[in-house]
Design a protein around this motif. Structure first.
Motif, PDB file in Angstrom:
ATOM      1  N   ALA A   1       8.328  -5.573  16.234  1.00 57.51           N
ATOM      2  CA  ALA A   1       8.255  -6.991  15.862  1.00 57.51           C
ATOM      3  C   ALA A   1       7.179  -7.321  14.832  1.00 57.51           C
ATOM      4  O   ALA A   1       6.390  -8.235  15.003  1.00 57.51           O
ATOM      5  CB  ALA A   1       8.067  -7.857  17.116  1.00 57.51           C
ATOM      6  N   PHE A   2       7.180  -6.566  13.743  1.00 55.34           N
ATOM      7  CA  PHE A   2       6.289  -6.933  12.641  1.00 55.34           C
ATOM      8  C   PHE A   2       6.815  -8.226  12.007  1.00 55.34           C
ATOM      9  O   PHE A   2       8.019  -8.478  12.037  1.00 55.34           O
ATOM     10  CB  PHE A   2       6.273  -5.811  11.581  1.00 55.34           C
ATOM     11  CG  PHE A   2       5.407  -4.637  11.948  1.00 55.34           C
ATOM     12  CD1 PHE A   2       5.206  -4.262  13.272  1.00 55.34           C
ATOM     13  CD2 PHE A   2       4.803  -3.885  10.941  1.00 55.34           C
ATOM     14  CE1 PHE A   2       4.412  -3.170  13.584  1.00 55.34           C
ATOM     15  CE2 PHE A   2       4.005  -2.793  11.251  1.00 55.34           C
ATOM     16  CZ  PHE A   2       3.820  -2.433  12.573  1.00 55.34           C
TER      17      PHE A   2
ATOM     18  N   ALA B   1       7.239  -9.566  20.173  1.00 50.45           N
ATOM     19  CA  ALA B   1       7.760 -10.702  19.406  1.00 50.45           C
ATOM     20  C   ALA B   1       7.356 -12.037  20.029  1.00 50.45           C
ATOM     21  O   ALA B   1       7.343 -13.063  19.359  1.00 50.45           O
ATOM     22  CB  ALA B   1       9.277 -10.616  19.316  1.00 50.45           C
ATOM     23  N   GLY B   2       7.021 -12.041  21.305  1.00 54.30           N
ATOM     24  CA  GLY B   2       6.759 -13.301  21.993  1.00 54.30           C
ATOM     25  C   GLY B   2       8.058 -13.973  22.436  1.00 54.30           C
ATOM     26  O   GLY B   2       8.056 -15.075  22.968  1.00 54.30           O
TER      27      GLY B   2
ATOM     28  N   MET C   1      24.585  -9.698  26.618  1.00 53.49           N
ATOM     29  CA  MET C   1      23.784  -8.644  25.997  1.00 53.49           C
ATOM     30  C   MET C   1      22.367  -9.151  25.819  1.00 53.49           C
ATOM     31  O   MET C   1      22.167 -10.328  25.507  1.00 53.49           O
ATOM     32  CB  MET C   1      24.364  -8.304  24.613  1.00 53.49           C
ATOM     33  CG  MET C   1      25.784  -7.787  24.667  1.00 53.49           C
ATOM     34  SD  MET C   1      26.437  -7.437  23.016  1.00 53.49           S
ATOM     35  CE  MET C   1      26.809  -9.081  22.444  1.00 53.49           C
ATOM     36  N   GLU C   2      21.390  -8.297  26.001  1.00 59.08           N
ATOM     37  CA  GLU C   2      20.017  -8.686  25.696  1.00 59.08           C
ATOM     38  C   GLU C   2      19.165  -7.454  25.435  1.00 59.08           C
ATOM     39  O   GLU C   2      19.573  -6.323  25.666  1.00 59.08           O
ATOM     40  CB  GLU C   2      19.415  -9.546  26.818  1.00 59.08           C
ATOM     41  CG  GLU C   2      19.282  -8.853  28.142  1.00 59.08           C
ATOM     42  CD  GLU C   2      18.716  -9.774  29.229  1.00 59.08           C
ATOM     43  OE1 GLU C   2      18.932 -11.001  29.158  1.00 59.08           O
ATOM     44  OE2 GLU C   2      18.063  -9.253  30.141  1.00 59.08           O
ATOM     45  N   VAL C   3      17.956  -7.708  24.965  1.00 60.93           N
ATOM     46  CA  VAL C   3      17.077  -6.616  24.581  1.00 60.93           C
ATOM     47  C   VAL C   3      16.058  -6.372  25.699  1.00 60.93           C
ATOM     48  O   VAL C   3      15.602  -7.311  26.352  1.00 60.93           O
ATOM     49  CB  VAL C   3      16.376  -6.958  23.244  1.00 60.93           C
ATOM     50  CG1 VAL C   3      15.558  -8.236  23.350  1.00 60.93           C
ATOM     51  CG2 VAL C   3      15.510  -5.819  22.766  1.00 60.93           C
ATOM     52  N   ASP C   4      15.724  -5.103  25.930  1.00 62.00           N
ATOM     53  CA  ASP C   4      14.726  -4.773  26.941  1.00 62.00           C
ATOM     54  C   ASP C   4      13.322  -4.911  26.349  1.00 62.00           C
ATOM     55  O   ASP C   4      13.151  -4.868  25.125  1.00 62.00           O
ATOM     56  CB  ASP C   4      14.944  -3.331  27.427  1.00 62.00           C
ATOM     57  CG  ASP C   4      14.484  -3.130  28.867  1.00 62.00           C
ATOM     58  OD1 ASP C   4      13.820  -4.033  29.413  1.00 62.00           O
ATOM     59  OD2 ASP C   4      14.797  -2.064  29.444  1.00 62.00           O
ATOM     60  N   ALA C   5      12.322  -5.072  27.218  1.00 58.31           N
ATOM     61  CA  ALA C   5      10.928  -5.153  26.771  1.00 58.31           C
ATOM     62  C   ALA C   5      10.279  -3.772  26.857  1.00 58.31           C
ATOM     63  O   ALA C   5      10.893  -2.815  27.329  1.00 58.31           O
ATOM     64  CB  ALA C   5      10.181  -6.147  27.651  1.00 58.31           C
ATOM     65  N   GLY C   6       9.036  -3.662  26.441  1.00 52.50           N
ATOM     66  CA  GLY C   6       8.299  -2.399  26.567  1.00 52.50           C
ATOM     67  C   GLY C   6       7.737  -2.246  27.968  1.00 52.50           C
ATOM     68  O   GLY C   6       8.196  -2.891  28.905  1.00 52.50           O
ATOM     69  N   LYS C   7       6.728  -1.387  28.079  1.00 52.87           N
ATOM     70  CA  LYS C   7       6.123  -1.160  29.398  1.00 52.87           C
ATOM     71  C   LYS C   7       4.612  -1.246  29.282  1.00 52.87           C
ATOM     72  O   LYS C   7       4.028  -0.672  28.358  1.00 52.87           O
ATOM     73  CB  LYS C   7       6.459   0.245  29.895  1.00 52.87           C
ATOM     74  CG  LYS C   7       7.778   0.357  30.603  1.00 52.87           C
ATOM     75  CD  LYS C   7       7.987   1.789  31.069  1.00 52.87           C
ATOM     76  CE  LYS C   7       9.397   1.972  31.604  1.00 52.87           C
ATOM     77  NZ  LYS C   7       9.759   3.386  31.682  1.00 52.87           N
TER      78      LYS C   7
ATOM     79  N   ASP D   1       3.316   0.707  26.026  1.00 47.26           N
ATOM     80  CA  ASP D   1       4.240   1.666  25.414  1.00 47.26           C
ATOM     81  C   ASP D   1       5.480   0.888  24.989  1.00 47.26           C
ATOM     82  O   ASP D   1       6.178   0.316  25.830  1.00 47.26           O
ATOM     83  CB  ASP D   1       4.601   2.757  26.444  1.00 47.26           C
ATOM     84  CG  ASP D   1       5.625   3.750  25.902  1.00 47.26           C
ATOM     85  OD1 ASP D   1       5.995   3.638  24.712  1.00 47.26           O
ATOM     86  OD2 ASP D   1       6.057   4.624  26.689  1.00 47.26           O
ATOM     87  N   LEU D   2       5.745   0.860  23.691  1.00 45.96           N
ATOM     88  CA  LEU D   2       6.873   0.057  23.188  1.00 45.96           C
ATOM     89  C   LEU D   2       8.167   0.854  23.005  1.00 45.96           C
ATOM     90  O   LEU D   2       9.127   0.348  22.432  1.00 45.96           O
ATOM     91  CB  LEU D   2       6.488  -0.617  21.862  1.00 45.96           C
ATOM     92  CG  LEU D   2       5.353  -1.650  21.940  1.00 45.96           C
ATOM     93  CD1 LEU D   2       5.121  -2.282  20.573  1.00 45.96           C
ATOM     94  CD2 LEU D   2       5.647  -2.723  22.969  1.00 45.96           C
ATOM     95  N   ASN D   3       8.203   2.097  23.499  1.00 46.97           N
ATOM     96  CA  ASN D   3       9.430   2.888  23.303  1.00 46.97           C
ATOM     97  C   ASN D   3      10.677   2.198  23.848  1.00 46.97           C
ATOM     98  O   ASN D   3      11.736   2.257  23.257  1.00 46.97           O
ATOM     99  CB  ASN D   3       9.308   4.258  23.980  1.00 46.97           C
ATOM    100  CG  ASN D   3       8.492   5.225  23.140  1.00 46.97           C
ATOM    101  OD1 ASN D   3       8.208   4.938  21.981  1.00 46.97           O
ATOM    102  ND2 ASN D   3       8.106   6.343  23.728  1.00 46.97           N
ATOM    103  N   ARG D   4      10.531   1.530  24.995  1.00 45.06           N
ATOM    104  CA  ARG D   4      11.709   0.892  25.606  1.00 45.06           C
ATOM    105  C   ARG D   4      12.080  -0.412  24.890  1.00 45.06           C
ATOM    106  O   ARG D   4      13.200  -0.918  25.046  1.00 45.06           O
ATOM    107  CB  ARG D   4      11.433   0.644  27.097  1.00 45.06           C
ATOM    108  CG  ARG D   4      12.705   0.456  27.902  1.00 45.06           C
ATOM    109  CD  ARG D   4      12.416   0.273  29.374  1.00 45.06           C
ATOM    110  NE  ARG D   4      11.690  -0.964  29.638  1.00 45.06           N
ATOM    111  CZ  ARG D   4      11.287  -1.355  30.845  1.00 45.06           C
ATOM    112  NH1 ARG D   4      11.544  -0.603  31.901  1.00 45.06           N
ATOM    113  NH2 ARG D   4      10.637  -2.476  30.998  1.00 45.06           N
ATOM    114  N   THR D   5      11.137  -0.981  24.139  1.00 49.05           N
ATOM    115  CA  THR D   5      11.406  -2.219  23.399  1.00 49.05           C
ATOM    116  C   THR D   5      12.621  -2.018  22.503  1.00 49.05           C
ATOM    117  O   THR D   5      12.670  -1.039  21.761  1.00 49.05           O
ATOM    118  CB  THR D   5      10.207  -2.578  22.489  1.00 49.05           C
ATOM    119  OG1 THR D   5       9.020  -2.392  23.231  1.00 49.05           O
ATOM    120  CG2 THR D   5      10.304  -3.993  21.990  1.00 49.05           C
ATOM    121  N   GLY D   6      13.596  -2.902  22.597  1.00 47.11           N
ATOM    122  CA  GLY D   6      14.768  -2.760  21.745  1.00 47.11           C
ATOM    123  C   GLY D   6      15.903  -1.993  22.393  1.00 47.11           C
ATOM    124  O   GLY D   6      16.974  -1.859  21.807  1.00 47.11           O
TER     125      GLY D   6
END
Ligand code: ADP
Ligand code: MG
Ligand code: ZN
Length: 481
Positions: free
Chosen positions: A47-48, A92-93, A128-134, A147-152
């Protein structure tokens, strides 16, 4: 706490299923589990500022497949929405989700209720939706890491109507749903790794009441067993509260698997206001009927249809059909065994009793079986052709399971082939009759039951290799001669 028959429990489940797309929902990053922390992120999923999402078509295809499998309506026009909240694992907030216009509406899932009668559970929606990080806290002093690997990672949220009445039904619903997703190959259904997560909404009401009671939402349920235990606990807790004159409050509660209790996490007053609004960076999703039909044509045969076919075409019992369609792998194993020449009923028996019994003892899944379906099929053909006896087949089967060797090789190496040759068996019988004149006389005097003893002697003398049917027939012939 006691179970009170004057009350009934009402349950609705929300499942978050991680979709097995190769890349993330809005960027090209891989979705593989367990790589190095923050090793698979890019400016989009991290989320830049200024980045734009591009929707993964593979996900849309998987959502449509899932919608068709539960007989839901696929919306020709659906929209994404922003769900706003602040949390360290959500750079992203906001989360991109679907709100008022989800891709799938309605549908149903059939479970078999306790009385053995099929029960229809209504489906509310799938979006459908997007998962967050951990966030990582364990083993870290004075800080938390992200850890943002799960983000997206793409998720489907699958929401049921409040149609489930017991913890058992909730468990059956989850097993059925998971099995469908696995048949479709859209989700691996692994609850421990979090790729199939469930929140349970639970309320109770006086039996026969028309209005629903106030519900609580249970979280932190990382196995089907825990979902069931949490529902049981929570229903009893609510009944006890109502019986003591204390109203149930709408809140989110966490399941504590060590203490076997649910605890309040946040009440309704603290509930988030997510300030949903249409996602400005994504256009509405338009799906043509033609695209839906193309996907429908590629749907695999699903567990219910397969089970029906196993019963009507292959003559299996309802119970066997249920066992053998519980997972895609199990059904494939059975079908390949039959394709290898085994009679369907025998194959069903050997898989559900002999094979599953032994695999369970070793804690193995059917995919890990050292006996292949082709080998099992061949073993059953040997029995069908009277080349080995059913009893011997079990010993051969144990050796197959231990070594992974095929039945022909084992039978040959151990000299286990059944003898049906009447000359060879006749010779053994003559010997046994000569050694047991007393029993022969008894038989001729009308005590025909004694033949069982003589059959036993012949089998023993042949080291179990004589074909029992041949032995019986020849003995009858010789004794009456
Ligand atoms: P929320 O966003 O508040 O969780 P959802 O509509 O996403 O709301 O999910 C609500 C879930 O709760 C559904 O599965 C629904 O069937 C279930 N539900 C709604 N009312 C009740 C109730 N009174 N008792 C049990 N379950 C309920
Ligand atoms: Mg909810
Ligand atoms: Zn990315």
């Amino acid at each position: 706490m006691t179970y009170d028959p004057n009350y009934e429990t009402v349950i609705g489940l929300e499942v978050h299923a991680q979709m097995l797309t190769r890349s993330k929902i809005f960027c090209g990053c891989p979705t593989t589990f367990g790589s190095e922390a923050n090793g698979q992120i890019c400016p989009v999923c991290a989320a830049f500022p200024g980045v734009l999402p591009v929707l993964n078509t593979e996900l849309v295809r998987m959502a449509i497949k899932t919608g068709l499998a539960i007989r839901g309506t696929i919306r020709h026009h659906s929209e994404f929405a922003r769900k706003n909240y602040f949390y360290p694992d959500l750079p992203a907030g906001y989360q991109i989700s679907q709100f008022e216009l989800p891709i799938i509406e309605g549908g149903e899932l059939i479970i078999v209720a306790q009385d053995g009668v099929p029960k229809r559970i209504g489906m509310t929606r799938i979006h459908m939706e997007v998962d967050a990080g951990k966030s990582l806290h364990e083993g870290i002093q004075g800080a938390s890491w992200v850890d943002l690997n799960r983000t997206g990672t793409p998720l489907l949220e699958i929401v049921s109507e409040p149609d489930l009445g017991t913890a058992q039904e909730a468990g059956d619903y989850l097993k059925k749903l998971r099995s469908i997703l696995r048949y479709l190959q859209v989700c691996d259904g692994n609850m421990e790794e979090g790729s199939f997560r469930c929140d349970a909404n639970v309320s109770v009401r006086k039996r026969g009441a028309t209005r629903l009671g106030t519900r609580t939402e249970l979280k932190n349920l990382n196995s089907i067993r825990n979902v069931m235990r949490a529902i049981e606990y929570e229903a009893e807790r609510q009944i006890d509260a109502l019986e003591s004159g204390i109203p149930v409050v709408q809140e989110t509660r966490l399941w504590d698997a060590n203490q076997n209790v649910t605890r309040s996490m946040r009440g309704k007053e603290e509930a988030h206001d997510y300030r949903y609004f249409p996602e400005p960076d994504l256009p509405p999703l338009i799906i043509s009927q033609q695209r839906i039909e193309a996907i429908r044509e590629q749907l695999p045969e699903l567990p219910d249809a397969k089970g029906q076919r196993f019963m009507s075409q292959l003559g299996l019992s309802e119970y066997d059909a249920g066992v053998l369609t519980a997972s895609r792998e199990m059904a494939m194993f059975f079908e390949e065994t039959v394709r290898a020449g085994a009679q369907p009923k025998a194959a069903a028996n050997w898989i559900s009793v002999e094979l599953l019994g032994r695999l369970n003892r070793e804690g193995l899944d059917i995919e890990q079986s050292r006996v292949t379906p082709v080998h099992l099929g061949r073993l059953l053909v040997l029995i069908q052709n009277n080349e080995i006896s059913g009893k011997m087949a079990k010993d051969v089967f144990d050796l197959m399971l231990a070594s992974g060797t095929g039945p022909d090789q084992i039978v040959q190496e151990r000299g286990l082939k059944q003898v049906s040759d009447s000359v060879a068996i006749g010779a053994i019988i003559d010997q046994v009759l000569a050694q047991n004149p007393q029993q022969v006389q008894q038989f001729r005097q009308g005590k025909t039951k004694v033949i069982g003893f003589l059959v036993g002697q012949v089998m023993k003398a042949s080291q179990g290799q004589a074909n029992p049917a041949t032995v019986n027939a020849l003995l009858q012939e010789k004794l009456s001669g």
